[in-house]
Design a protein around this motif. Structure first.
Motif, PDB file in Angstrom:
ATOM      1  N   ASN A  94     -51.881  10.108  46.786  1.00  0.00           N
ATOM      2  CA  ASN A  94     -51.473  11.231  47.624  1.00  0.00           C
ATOM      3  C   ASN A  94     -52.053  12.542  47.114  1.00  0.00           C
ATOM      4  OD1 ASN A  94     -50.003   9.498  49.177  1.00  0.00           O
ATOM      5  ND2 ASN A  94     -48.002  10.071  48.337  1.00  0.00           N
ATOM      6  N   ARG A  95     -52.442  13.395  48.047  1.00  0.00           N
ATOM      7  CA  ARG A  95     -52.971  14.695  47.645  1.00  0.00           C
ATOM      8  C   ARG A  95     -51.908  15.553  46.980  1.00  0.00           C
ATOM      9  NH1 ARG A  95     -56.773  16.524  52.809  1.00  0.00           N
ATOM     10  NH2 ARG A  95     -58.231  14.755  52.705  1.00  0.00           N
ATOM     11  N   SER A  96     -50.656  15.294  47.286  1.00  0.00           N
ATOM     12  CA  SER A  96     -49.569  16.071  46.698  1.00  0.00           C
ATOM     13  C   SER A  96     -49.191  15.595  45.297  1.00  0.00           C
ATOM     14  CB  SER A  96     -48.325  15.999  47.599  1.00  0.00           C
ATOM     15  OG  SER A  96     -47.905  14.652  47.760  1.00  0.00           O
ATOM     16  N   ALA A  97     -49.841  14.540  44.807  1.00  0.00           N
ATOM     17  CA  ALA A  97     -49.536  14.025  43.469  1.00  0.00           C
ATOM     18  C   ALA A  97     -49.934  15.051  42.407  1.00  0.00           C
ATOM     19  CB  ALA A  97     -50.276  12.712  43.231  1.00  0.00           C
ATOM     20  N   PRO A  98     -49.269  15.054  41.248  1.00  0.00           N
ATOM     21  CA  PRO A  98     -49.634  15.985  40.172  1.00  0.00           C
ATOM     22  C   PRO A  98     -51.092  15.828  39.763  1.00  0.00           C
ATOM     23  CG  PRO A  98     -47.540  14.909  39.709  1.00  0.00           C
ATOM     24  CD  PRO A  98     -48.114  14.219  40.905  1.00  0.00           C
ATOM     25  N   ALA A  99     -51.635  16.897  39.174  1.00  0.00           N
ATOM     26  CA  ALA A  99     -53.046  16.890  38.771  1.00  0.00           C
ATOM     27  C   ALA A  99     -53.341  15.767  37.795  1.00  0.00           C
ATOM     28  CB  ALA A  99     -53.412  18.243  38.162  1.00  0.00           C
ATOM     29  N   CYS A 100     -52.408  15.519  36.867  1.00  0.00           N
ATOM     30  CA  CYS A 100     -52.543  14.421  35.912  1.00  0.00           C
ATOM     31  C   CYS A 100     -51.292  13.556  35.967  1.00  0.00           C
ATOM     32  CB  CYS A 100     -52.739  14.947  34.487  1.00  0.00           C
ATOM     33  SG  CYS A 100     -54.429  15.401  34.091  1.00  0.00           S
ATOM     34  N   VAL A 101     -51.499  12.260  36.063  1.00  0.00           N
ATOM     35  CA  VAL A 101     -50.382  11.318  36.096  1.00  0.00           C
ATOM     36  C   VAL A 101     -50.626  10.243  35.047  1.00  0.00           C
ATOM     37  CG1 VAL A 101     -49.159   9.570  37.451  1.00  0.00           C
ATOM     38  CG2 VAL A 101     -49.884  11.710  38.534  1.00  0.00           C
ATOM     39  N   THR A 102     -49.661  10.047  34.162  1.00  0.00           N
ATOM     40  CA  THR A 102     -49.716   8.941  33.212  1.00  0.00           C
ATOM     41  C   THR A 102     -49.188   7.699  33.914  1.00  0.00           C
ATOM     42  OG1 THR A 102     -49.372  10.443  31.353  1.00  0.00           O
ATOM     43  CG2 THR A 102     -48.940   8.104  30.981  1.00  0.00           C
ATOM     44  N   VAL A 103     -50.012   6.680  33.992  1.00  0.00           N
ATOM     45  CA  VAL A 103     -49.714   5.506  34.808  1.00  0.00           C
ATOM     46  C   VAL A 103     -49.053   4.437  33.954  1.00  0.00           C
ATOM     47  CG1 VAL A 103     -50.685   3.714  36.305  1.00  0.00           C
ATOM     48  CG2 VAL A 103     -51.677   6.022  36.295  1.00  0.00           C
ATOM     49  N   THR A 104     -47.946   3.900  34.460  1.00  0.00           N
ATOM     50  CA  THR A 104     -47.293   2.734  33.869  1.00  0.00           C
ATOM     51  C   THR A 104     -47.279   1.630  34.919  1.00  0.00           C
ATOM     52  OG1 THR A 104     -45.053   3.281  34.607  1.00  0.00           O
ATOM     53  CG2 THR A 104     -45.816   4.289  32.542  1.00  0.00           C
TER      54      THR A 104
END
Length: 376
Positions: free
Chosen positions: A120-130
């Motif tokens: 999503n474009r609204s997702a944070p700039a950096c996401v730590t994925v689990t």
């Protein structure tokens, strides 16, 4: 140009030539199906787009100059980029998984960076994925990589920023592997793995007249060919002394469900049990062909655009499930479908590089290590 194509597609729908629920009613789906065919030869359509490819070339050279002039600080750990030079999938994600798993066997603490296409474009700039991160926040491929490798993984459009985020959270990281970043010039790198499949370099022209994301040939650390080039005219010209290695792509012998249940493909094939299949990947027909080669009878197939969202896929998946037959998809599709339809079967894709590739990878890693880190 896109507006005119959209108007044409609207005219097609009004004429009843393509129903509203047909994937071809989407401009993205139309281009997804059409452009790869245009890019394989220097026909009239490619020639019409050729002037635009010259503008692309100018923009690319400008990006290169800016990257060379920029004072980008090097990261404190080596960076290995896995990518390709043509648009569309060539096996980058399975290669990234295989590379991460190889370094895990060597005891190297790796972290993975990814753009996170499709999130999503609204997702944070950096996401730590689990393993529990929604695909809408991570993108489908990063979530798949994380579930296969269980290593630190951060997604972000700015991979250099993502690298700093990962290193702050996991200071013990020894190596960063970037999934799909050959053209992300802002990211410094110590090595590159370029992945190519049977398409080679297509017609050899830059986007949008051809599939090339950047001018070719150029040297990379390792070149991994996941299939023999089907057309000799598309075979990539190689720089002198370019290391080239081969890999096989094949389906796993079992399909998996969200609850962990497995089903041997051979069992479906032995009783000629019909199944349905969908794929939202760069080249869906390749997945369907591999299923048929495994002996499966495909009663229906559905091709969706690469990185199609769950919202785009669910109406078609539900309709196909309503027919009462097993529905098969790729693991990349499953990470988006399983939260809604856990009964869908995912068929993993396995990449098997030749042993010499891993030997070369290990040699590269030894060259990156500082004397203080070297083993006695």
């Amino acid at each position: 140009a896109q507006g005119r194509i959209a108007q044409s597609l609207g005219h097609v729908r009004r004429r009843g030539l393509c129903p509203d629920n047909c994937p071809m009613s989407s401009l993205r789906a139309f281009l997804h199906r059409t452009l790869p065919q245009v890019w394989q030869r220097r026909g009239w359509a490619a020639r019409l787009l050729w002037p635009l490819s010259q503008l692309y070339a100018l923009a690319w050279r400008r990006r290169q100059r800016r990257a060379m002039q920029a004072n980008t600080p090097h990261l404190p750990v080596p960076v290995l980029v896995v990518g390709n030079v043509i648009a569309g999938g060539a096996g980058k994600t399975p290669t990234t998984i295989a590379v991460v798993q190889h370094f895990a066997k060597l005891g190297v603490k790796t972290g993975v960076l990814s753009r996170g296409h499709g999130r999503n474009r609204s997702a944070p700039a950096c996401v730590t994925v689990t393993a529990e991160t929604p695909a809408a926040l991570s993108g489908d491929e990063p979530l798949l990589i994380q579930r296969h490798t269980n290593v630190p993984l951060v997604v972000g459009a700015d991979r250099l920023h993502a690298a700093h985020c990962l290193l702050r959270q996991y200071p013990g990281t020894q190596l960063l592997i970037c999934d799909d970043g050959l053209q992300h010039l802002a990211l410094p790198r110590n090595g590159e793995i370029c992945v190519m499949d049977e398409r080679g370099i297509g017609n050899g022209w830059l986007l949008p007249a051809g599939p090339l994301r950047e001018p070719w040939p150029r040297r990379t650390t390792l070149l991994l060919q996941t299939a023999a080039v089907s057309d000799a005219s598309a075979a990539p010209a190689l720089p002198p002394s370019q290391p080239v290695y081969q890999a096989r792509r094949l389906l796993a012998g079992e399909a998996l469900r969200a609850d962990g249940q497995s089903q041997a493909l051979a069992q479906w094939a032995s009783i000629a049990h019909p199944v349905r299949a969908l794929a939202g990947i760069a080249r869906p027909e390749r997945f369907f062909s591999m299923l048929r080669a495994a002996g499966l009878h495909l009663a229906e197939t559905l091709s969706l655009p690469d990185h199609a969202s769950a919202e785009e896929m669910l109406p078609y998946a539900r309709r196909m499930l309503d027919q009462g037959l097993p529905l098969l998809c790729t693991e990349k599709d499953a990470v988006k479908l399983w939260p809604h339809l856990p009964q869908v079967w995912a068929v993993p894709l396995v990449l098997q590089p030749e042993p010499a590739f891993f030997v070369a990878l290990t040699d590269w890693w030894r060259q990156q290590r500082s004397p203080s880190d070297a083993a006695p």
